[in-house]
Design a protein around this motif. Structure first.
Motif, PDB file in Angstrom:
ATOM      1  N   HIS A  19     -59.934 -21.242   3.839  1.00  0.00           N
ATOM      2  CA  HIS A  19     -58.746 -22.075   4.062  1.00  0.00           C
ATOM      3  C   HIS A  19     -57.866 -21.488   5.158  1.00  0.00           C
ATOM      4  O   HIS A  19     -57.446 -22.199   6.069  1.00  0.00           O
ATOM      5  N   HIS A 123     -62.607 -28.536  -0.965  1.00  0.00           N
ATOM      6  CA  HIS A 123     -61.167 -28.331  -0.824  1.00  0.00           C
ATOM      7  C   HIS A 123     -60.534 -29.712  -0.687  1.00  0.00           C
ATOM      8  O   HIS A 123     -60.749 -30.385   0.317  1.00  0.00           O
ATOM      9  N   TYR A 125     -57.354 -31.748   0.008  1.00  0.00           N
ATOM     10  CA  TYR A 125     -56.034 -31.543   0.607  1.00  0.00           C
ATOM     11  C   TYR A 125     -55.124 -32.741   0.368  1.00  0.00           C
ATOM     12  O   TYR A 125     -55.454 -33.857   0.755  1.00  0.00           O
ATOM     13  N   THR A 128     -51.168 -30.606   4.551  1.00  0.00           N
ATOM     14  CA  THR A 128     -51.708 -29.442   5.257  1.00  0.00           C
ATOM     15  C   THR A 128     -51.604 -28.147   4.463  1.00  0.00           C
ATOM     16  O   THR A 128     -52.348 -27.212   4.713  1.00  0.00           O
ATOM     17  N   PHE A 131     -53.385 -28.034  -1.617  1.00  0.00           N
ATOM     18  CA  PHE A 131     -54.781 -28.397  -1.828  1.00  0.00           C
ATOM     19  C   PHE A 131     -55.250 -27.937  -3.196  1.00  0.00           C
ATOM     20  O   PHE A 131     -54.593 -27.149  -3.864  1.00  0.00           O
TER      21      PHE A 131
END
Length: 158
Positions: A19, A123, A125, A128, A131
């Motif tokens: 990430h 992941h 999200y 931004t 997540f």
């Protein structure tokens, strides 16, 4: 489709590294610091900077790499209670639901901005910085992982 999972600390740490490294601002900073380190090596070899300047720049490079590889993922893992629970996750046509012993919560697919895939996780999200990690180990087999991948691609519009 429903999956059940718990988190493995080494896998979560690796997913958090992924990430951080995929964040555009961190990637740009890492590139600039590596260019700076290469320039300092070249300038030291040409005798343009002193050994102290070269050592200081090398120390900064090492500290940056250590912070992104070890410190930041470790801090996030320790601060997040999420990784200590067992979960069930149900994926349906209009939404998905996350449940554990304290309750459950549903979100419409439109609440997700994007998804990324790393070796052990999906992941999901919301934005931004927000997540959720969905371990592939929660799936029964590779066919179910493939089914979940297609479900995410079909429902999360980039």
């Amino acid at each position: 489709m429903t999956i059940h999972f718990e988190y493995s600390k080494p896998q979560v740490i690796q997913a958090l590294r992924y990430h951080f490294i995929t964040r555009p601002e961190i990637r740009i900073m890492l590139i600039l610091v590596n260019v700076f380190a290469a320039a300092s090596i070249l300038l030291y070899a040409l005798g343009k900077v002193t050994a102290v300047a070269f050592l200081v720049s090398s120390f900064l490079w090492v500290m940056l790499m250590v912070s992104f590889w070890f410190i930041m993922p470790g801090l996030v893992y320790r601060r997040s209670e999420t990784f200590q629970h067992a979960f069930s996750m149900r994926f349906e046509k209009d939404d998905f639901t996350l449940a554990h012993e304290r309750g459950e919560r549903s979100w419409p697919w439109s609440s997700l901005a994007e998804f990324k895939e790393s070796p052990n996780f999906f992941h999901l999200y919301f934005d931004t910085r927000s997540f959720f990690l969905v371990p592939k180990s929660g799936c029964k087999d590779s066919d179910e992982v493939q089914e979940l991948r297609h479900l995410l691609r079909d429902n999360i519009k980039k």
